[in-house]
Design a protein around this motif. Structure first.
Motif, PDB file in Angstrom:
ATOM      1  N   VAL A   1     -33.405  45.591 -47.735  1.00  0.00           N
ATOM      2  CA  VAL A   1     -32.410  45.254 -48.919  1.00  0.00           C
ATOM      3  C   VAL A   1     -32.631  43.466 -49.165  1.00  0.00           C
ATOM      4  O   VAL A   1     -32.515  42.900 -48.009  1.00  0.00           O
ATOM      5  N   THR A   2     -32.939  43.233 -50.306  1.00  0.00           N
ATOM      6  CA  THR A   2     -32.656  41.870 -50.453  1.00  0.00           C
ATOM      7  C   THR A   2     -31.646  41.694 -51.575  1.00  0.00           C
ATOM      8  O   THR A   2     -31.559  42.512 -52.689  1.00  0.00           O
ATOM      9  N   LEU A   3     -30.709  40.560 -51.441  1.00  0.00           N
ATOM     10  CA  LEU A   3     -29.798  40.324 -52.562  1.00  0.00           C
ATOM     11  C   LEU A   3     -30.205  39.289 -53.043  1.00  0.00           C
ATOM     12  O   LEU A   3     -30.735  38.374 -52.703  1.00  0.00           O
ATOM     13  N   CYS A   4     -29.960  39.174 -54.563  1.00  0.00           N
ATOM     14  CA  CYS A   4     -30.239  37.914 -55.270  1.00  0.00           C
ATOM     15  C   CYS A   4     -28.986  37.413 -55.722  1.00  0.00           C
ATOM     16  O   CYS A   4     -28.521  38.006 -56.493  1.00  0.00           O
ATOM     17  N   ALA A   5     -28.581  36.173 -55.463  1.00  0.00           N
ATOM     18  CA  ALA A   5     -27.489  35.490 -55.740  1.00  0.00           C
ATOM     19  C   ALA A   5     -27.510  34.961 -57.129  1.00  0.00           C
ATOM     20  O   ALA A   5     -27.544  33.606 -57.470  1.00  0.00           O
ATOM     21  N   GLY A   6     -27.677  35.913 -58.198  1.00  0.00           N
ATOM     22  CA  GLY A   6     -27.609  35.366 -59.644  1.00  0.00           C
ATOM     23  C   GLY A   6     -26.432  34.699 -60.393  1.00  0.00           C
ATOM     24  O   GLY A   6     -26.608  34.554 -61.281  1.00  0.00           O
ATOM     25  N   ASP A   7     -25.136  35.145 -59.596  1.00  0.00           N
ATOM     26  CA  ASP A   7     -23.971  34.451 -60.250  1.00  0.00           C
ATOM     27  C   ASP A   7     -24.384  32.718 -59.795  1.00  0.00           C
ATOM     28  O   ASP A   7     -23.732  32.446 -58.874  1.00  0.00           O
ATOM     29  N   THR A   8     -25.013  31.961 -60.554  1.00  0.00           N
ATOM     30  CA  THR A   8     -24.802  30.666 -60.254  1.00  0.00           C
ATOM     31  C   THR A   8     -24.097  29.902 -60.932  1.00  0.00           C
ATOM     32  O   THR A   8     -23.767  28.717 -60.823  1.00  0.00           O
ATOM     33  N   PHE A   9     -23.016  30.696 -61.663  1.00  0.00           N
ATOM     34  CA  PHE A   9     -22.039  30.007 -62.213  1.00  0.00           C
ATOM     35  C   PHE A   9     -20.802  29.689 -61.556  1.00  0.00           C
ATOM     36  O   PHE A   9     -20.014  28.536 -61.318  1.00  0.00           O
ATOM     37  N   ARG A  10     -20.155  30.888 -61.156  1.00  0.00           N
ATOM     38  CA  ARG A  10     -18.816  30.924 -60.435  1.00  0.00           C
ATOM     39  C   ARG A  10     -18.942  29.924 -59.130  1.00  0.00           C
ATOM     40  O   ARG A  10     -19.689  30.043 -58.187  1.00  0.00           O
ATOM     41  N   ALA A  11     -18.059  29.146 -58.973  1.00  0.00           N
ATOM     42  CA  ALA A  11     -18.092  28.295 -57.857  1.00  0.00           C
ATOM     43  C   ALA A  11     -18.029  29.079 -56.492  1.00  0.00           C
ATOM     44  O   ALA A  11     -17.396  30.152 -56.441  1.00  0.00           O
ATOM     45  N   ALA A  12     -18.788  28.836 -55.429  1.00  0.00           N
ATOM     46  CA  ALA A  12     -19.000  29.726 -54.293  1.00  0.00           C
ATOM     47  C   ALA A  12     -19.330  31.158 -54.635  1.00  0.00           C
ATOM     48  O   ALA A  12     -19.210  32.007 -53.223  1.00  0.00           O
ATOM     49  N   ALA A  13     -19.625  31.768 -55.642  1.00  0.00           N
ATOM     50  CA  ALA A  13     -20.192  32.986 -55.498  1.00  0.00           C
ATOM     51  C   ALA A  13     -21.393  33.277 -54.682  1.00  0.00           C
ATOM     52  O   ALA A  13     -21.709  34.429 -54.153  1.00  0.00           O
ATOM     53  N   ILE A  14     -22.380  32.097 -54.726  1.00  0.00           N
ATOM     54  CA  ILE A  14     -23.406  32.136 -53.866  1.00  0.00           C
ATOM     55  C   ILE A  14     -23.268  32.365 -52.427  1.00  0.00           C
ATOM     56  O   ILE A  14     -23.724  33.371 -51.587  1.00  0.00           O
ATOM     57  N   ASP A  15     -22.129  31.533 -52.009  1.00  0.00           N
ATOM     58  CA  ASP A  15     -21.519  31.773 -50.543  1.00  0.00           C
ATOM     59  C   ASP A  15     -21.019  33.057 -50.348  1.00  0.00           C
ATOM     60  O   ASP A  15     -21.336  33.603 -49.337  1.00  0.00           O
ATOM     61  N   GLN A  16     -20.337  33.613 -51.162  1.00  0.00           N
ATOM     62  CA  GLN A  16     -19.611  35.093 -51.194  1.00  0.00           C
ATOM     63  C   GLN A  16     -20.888  35.894 -50.729  1.00  0.00           C
ATOM     64  O   GLN A  16     -20.609  36.753 -49.886  1.00  0.00           O
ATOM     65  N   LEU A  17     -21.952  35.654 -51.385  1.00  0.00           N
ATOM     66  CA  LEU A  17     -22.950  36.825 -51.367  1.00  0.00           C
ATOM     67  C   LEU A  17     -23.768  36.550 -50.234  1.00  0.00           C
ATOM     68  O   LEU A  17     -24.228  37.610 -49.574  1.00  0.00           O
ATOM     69  N   LYS A  18     -23.833  35.474 -49.531  1.00  0.00           N
ATOM     70  CA  LYS A  18     -24.513  35.006 -48.356  1.00  0.00           C
ATOM     71  C   LYS A  18     -23.921  35.544 -47.099  1.00  0.00           C
ATOM     72  O   LYS A  18     -24.291  36.184 -46.330  1.00  0.00           O
ATOM     73  N   ILE A  19     -22.551  35.757 -47.385  1.00  0.00           N
ATOM     74  CA  ILE A  19     -21.751  36.242 -46.398  1.00  0.00           C
ATOM     75  C   ILE A  19     -21.833  37.809 -46.334  1.00  0.00           C
ATOM     76  O   ILE A  19     -21.977  38.426 -45.311  1.00  0.00           O
ATOM     77  N   TRP A  20     -22.167  38.540 -47.431  1.00  0.00           N
ATOM     78  CA  TRP A  20     -22.416  39.859 -47.545  1.00  0.00           C
ATOM     79  C   TRP A  20     -23.825  40.107 -47.157  1.00  0.00           C
ATOM     80  O   TRP A  20     -23.770  41.152 -46.555  1.00  0.00           O
ATOM     81  N   ALA A  21     -24.744  39.219 -47.062  1.00  0.00           N
ATOM     82  CA  ALA A  21     -25.876  39.458 -46.653  1.00  0.00           C
ATOM     83  C   ALA A  21     -26.018  39.289 -45.125  1.00  0.00           C
ATOM     84  O   ALA A  21     -26.720  40.185 -44.394  1.00  0.00           O
ATOM     85  N   GLU A  22     -25.099  38.473 -44.605  1.00  0.00           N
ATOM     86  CA  GLU A  22     -25.089  38.130 -43.220  1.00  0.00           C
ATOM     87  C   GLU A  22     -24.557  39.597 -42.541  1.00  0.00           C
ATOM     88  O   GLU A  22     -25.112  40.061 -41.411  1.00  0.00           O
ATOM     89  N   ARG A  23     -23.289  40.116 -43.353  1.00  0.00           N
ATOM     90  CA  ARG A  23     -22.847  41.079 -42.625  1.00  0.00           C
ATOM     91  C   ARG A  23     -23.290  42.395 -42.699  1.00  0.00           C
ATOM     92  O   ARG A  23     -23.379  43.206 -41.778  1.00  0.00           O
TER      93      ARG A  23
END
Lengths: 482, 328
Positions: free
Chosen positions: B156-178
């Motif tokens: 699976v690849t996740l694409c952090a397409g929410d580049t607007f909301r603050a820290a949305a990218i970090d949030q998805l990165k954490i999910w990728a790690e998990r």
């Protein structure tokens, strides 16, 4: 927001106002439609039921059904009930506490707490010149603390440094200590989204509340919330003692039922509304303005609509021409009388005009009522053509005849003639003034409506209302302006 | 391959693997729905006061109101009640029987839309675009989807397409790690469609099976933001005409009748192929799903019943309807 609710209610009221007299059945039908409109707008059912019952009770009162313009009365009742439900006055954020004044933000997941926290911080810092600190107690959603930190950075509002693994109550204590020692005026505590039924998390935030003793506990709620708004608002309020509501995503196309429900259920004011994604997109909530928005600026606009509906175009033009020449006879007065009656009579017109409340009382005192319009009509109908066109020939014997024919008295005929003379004076004065009234003083939507109409028909019509209102005629434009 | 079907079949194993999740998803769903539908059934119960009542106009009106408070909307509520009246007017029924009747009718409405998310292995990667209004639970849903796909052993690849909301990218990165998924991300404020394009290219290069694309939340009446979504779809199609293979609209169960407007707008702009309903563990009943099913007929793939990775479950018409009526 509110647009489609406005349209729906507008449709209901249209049907209502088109009727002359209202029977109980008409009111019931209208109220059923209001009920559906509110439910489709996601107003919570208990609130809808209360609301409809309240309006119905007042609308079915003798007063309304007997009134000449029952439809308008009902709309007014709905408007009043709406303002009552939304709360009468705008209530600002309370910061009356020993600094740091703590604002605790609570709500469900995804309601917009973090963004709103930053917006409030931005607002208080900018507009109120307060020194504000933001602190996130959200240790649950991944990167939530980071989100607030970034927002704080963007809005230039300081945030409490993040300590990995620290628990919410501990963060709150640290935030308080740090805000106190660094001389902050306001401390905004953002919390994790939680379900109101999650006992453990509700206990946790209650503990935070105990430690932080917030002066404001703001429930952040999505304007799109459905029927569950009641439960959410009630539970949060019961468990945490909410002091106010912030409605978010009001810039969406939700019909805004949650606004009505939240306030009704908690009895707490809606203090702010989120109107967009930018930091400054946070506005105070003015119940009266919201109510008139929901009702689509009701009165003034519908007055013009009514005028447009009822004025026969050619007659209005004929009249306008005559007025321009400064000639106004009883034939014209008759036309006016009849048009006024069609528009719902004096009472109806008065109800539509803003700022005319005082005048209404004077009118009542002067015994200006609908029956008077009828008697005046009868008097004019008892005149010959010649008399109507040349009122100056009406002397004693003619007056007697007219009084007998119309079932009135000579005094009443004198009064009408006097009125005609006064109206002619007014007419001439207005002609000199060169206009009816200044449309630029009107609200834009009304102006647009006026512009659509040809020849300023209502303008020509309204200032010339018969019915014993010589002084009142120029008063109408004043009423408009106020 | 039916992700969720398989998931259901394996739910017993899952349970064993995760001792911190003591309840089965059905138990959670009905616990969540149960709390909410307890209001509904309390509602019905209180109308009946435990006894049988004759189905007359008064009772029908009360029943209609109970359905409305479950967010079914005035129109659907009226129709369900009318159908009941047609069949049962004047009959004597108790609350249990009424609930059964409604549950059956609701299940009938929902049955055609209860479809698992099928990630066709012939598409490599199978591209899932996730859209919705702000705060509906897109990022969390992606995390959960990633978890499920990873459990199936898929790349699976996740694409952090929410580049607007603050820290949305970090949030998805954490999910990728998990979840052990790959992640494609750029700096905040980057162009989302460009990122989606690159993510698809990268996922193809790696031969990944699934690409989950997050997007920024947007209100459906913001035309310019909706245009952006349409652009993401267009850009993806430059590489793969069939992409995105699924466009999931994430709906918050607390939302009321506005869900109709959301479905309509997102369907028109982003060609939504299916729905995910989140936050069903609250007291909101998500009853609007019933009228959505009637009006749009879009598949409902899954429901979110909690914050952990395991809390995304297949949507089951029967179960949902019975839970809604307090019959689980």
């Amino acid at each position: 927001m509110f647009d489609s609710l406005t349209t729906k209610l507008g449709d209901v009221f249209d049907k209502l106002t088109r009727r002359g007299a209202l029977r109980e059945d008409d009111v019931n039908t209208a109220m059923r439609e209001v009920r559906v409109a509110l439910l489709e707008a996601d107003v919570a059912l208990p609130v809808v039921k209360d609301f409809v019952a309240q309006v119905k009770e007042r609308a079915l009162g003798q007063e309304v059904l007997r009134s000449v313009t029952p439809g308008q009365q009902v709309i007014k009742i709905v408007n009043d009930a709406l303002v009552d439900t939304l709360g009468r006055e705008a209530v600002p954020i309370n910061l009356a506490a020993e600094p740091p004044a703590v604002i605790l933000m609570v709500g469900l997941q995804g309601s917009g707490k973090t963004t709103t926290s930053a917006k409030i911080g931005y607002m208080l810092q900018g507009r109120e010149r307060k020194k504000v600190m933001l602190a996130s107690l959200d240790t649950r959603r991944p990167a939530a603390q980071e989100q607030l930190r970034v927002l704080g950075e963007q809005a230039d509002v300081p945030t409490l440094p993040i300590v990995e693994g620290e628990q919410p109550v501990a963060i709150a204590k640290r935030a308080l200590k740090s805000a106190r020692s660094e001389g902050f005026d306001v401390l905004i505590l953002d919390t994790a989204g939680r379900l109101h039924i999650d006992q453990e998390l509700m206990d946790e935030v209650a503990e935070v509340s105990k430690v932080a003793t917030p002066v404001e506990t703001l429930l952040v709620a999505d304007a799109m919330t459905g029927q569950d708004a009641v439960t959410i608002a009630k539970e949060f309020n019961d468990k945490l003692g909410v002091t106010g509501v912030v409605l978010t995503r009001v810039d969406g196309d939700a019909r805004g039922g949650a606004a009505l429900s939240m306030r009704a259920v908690t009895g707490r004011p809606i203090k702010l509304m989120g109107m967009g994604e930018k930091f400054d997109a946070l506005e105070p909530f003015h119940p009266d303005r919201i109510a008139s928005r929901i009702l689509g600026m009701g009165d003034v606009v519908s007055l013009v609509e009514k005028a447009a509906e009822n004025f026969e175009q050619d007659e209005a033009e004929k009249l306008a021409k005559k007025l321009q020449k400064g000639r106004f006879d009883f034939e014209d007065m008759l036309t006016q009388l009849r048009q006024m009656k069609k528009m719902g009579g004096l009472g109806g017109l008065m109800n539509l005009l803003p700022g005319i409340g005082k005048m209404k009382k004077q009118l009542a005192a002067a015994n200006v009522d609908e029956s008077m319009l009828n008697r005046q009509e009868a008097i004019i109908l008892s005149m010959t053509r010649r008399e109507r066109a040349n009122p100056q020939i009406i002397h004693a014997s003619r007056k007697k005849r007219i009084a007998a024919g119309s079932g009135t008295s000579v005094q009443e005929i004198n009064k009408l003639i006097k009125q005609w003379q006064e109206m002619n004076k007014v007419m001439k004065r207005m002609k000199k003034m060169g206009g009816k009234f200044d449309p630029s003083q009107l609200p834009p939507e009304l102006r647009a409506q006026l512009e659509q109409m040809d020849g300023g028909a209502p303008g020509a019509g309204l200032p010339n209302m018969p019915g014993g209102l010589p002084g009142g005629l120029p008063g109408l434009p004043k009423g408009f302006k106020s | 391959m039916a992700l969720f079907r398989r998931q259901t079949a394996e739910s017993a194993d899952n349970k064993a693997d995760q001792p911190e999740q003591p309840r089965s998803w059905i138990a959670r769903l009905s616990a969540g729905l149960g709390k909410t539908s307890s209001k509904l059934t309390d509602g019905i119960g209180s109308i009946f006061g435990g006894a049988k009542r004759r189905i007359d106009d008064d009772l029908l009106e009360e029943l209609e109101e109970v359905l409305i408070t479950a967010d079914l909307g005035p129109a659907t509520a009226a129709r369900l009640v009318a159908e009941l009246a047609k069949r049962r007017f004047d009959a004597e029924m108790d609350d249990q029987q009424i609930r059964e009747e409604f549950a059956r009718d609701i299940a009938d409405i929902l049955a055609p839309v209860a479809q698992p998310l099928l990630a066709d292995p012939a598409q490599r990667p199978y591209v899932v675009l996730v859209v919705g209004v702000n705060g509906s639970g897109k990022t969390t849903t992606i995390g959960k989807l990633a978890h499920n796909f990873r459990e199936e052993g898929r790349q699976v690849t996740l694409c952090a397409g929410d580049t607007f909301r603050a820290a949305a990218i970090d949030q998805l990165k954490i999910w990728a790690e998990r979840t052990g998924a790959a992640i494609e991300a750029r700096e905040p404020g980057a162009d989302a469609s460009g990122l989606a394009f690159d993510a698809l290219a990268a996922a193809r290069d790696r031969g990944d099976e699934i690409l989950l694309i997050d997007t920024a939340g947007r209100l459906q009446n913001r035309t310019e933001l909706m245009e952006e979504l349409a652009k993401i779809v267009r850009v993806l199609r430059k590489q793969d005409e069939t992409a995105p293979h699924s466009v999931l609209l994430v709906l918050d169960a607390t939302v009321g009748q506005n869900a109709h407007s959301q479905v309509e707008a997102f369907r028109d702009m982003a060609e939504v192929t299916g729905l995910v309903v989140t936050k069903l563990d609250g007291t909101a009943r998500g009853g609007v799903v019933v009228s959505l099913a009637e009006r749009f007929g879009l598949p409902v793939h899954a429901v979110g019943v909690g914050e952990s990775a395991e809390d995304l479950k297949p949507f089951d018409a029967q179960e949902f309807a019975r839970s809604l009526m307090g019959l689980a």
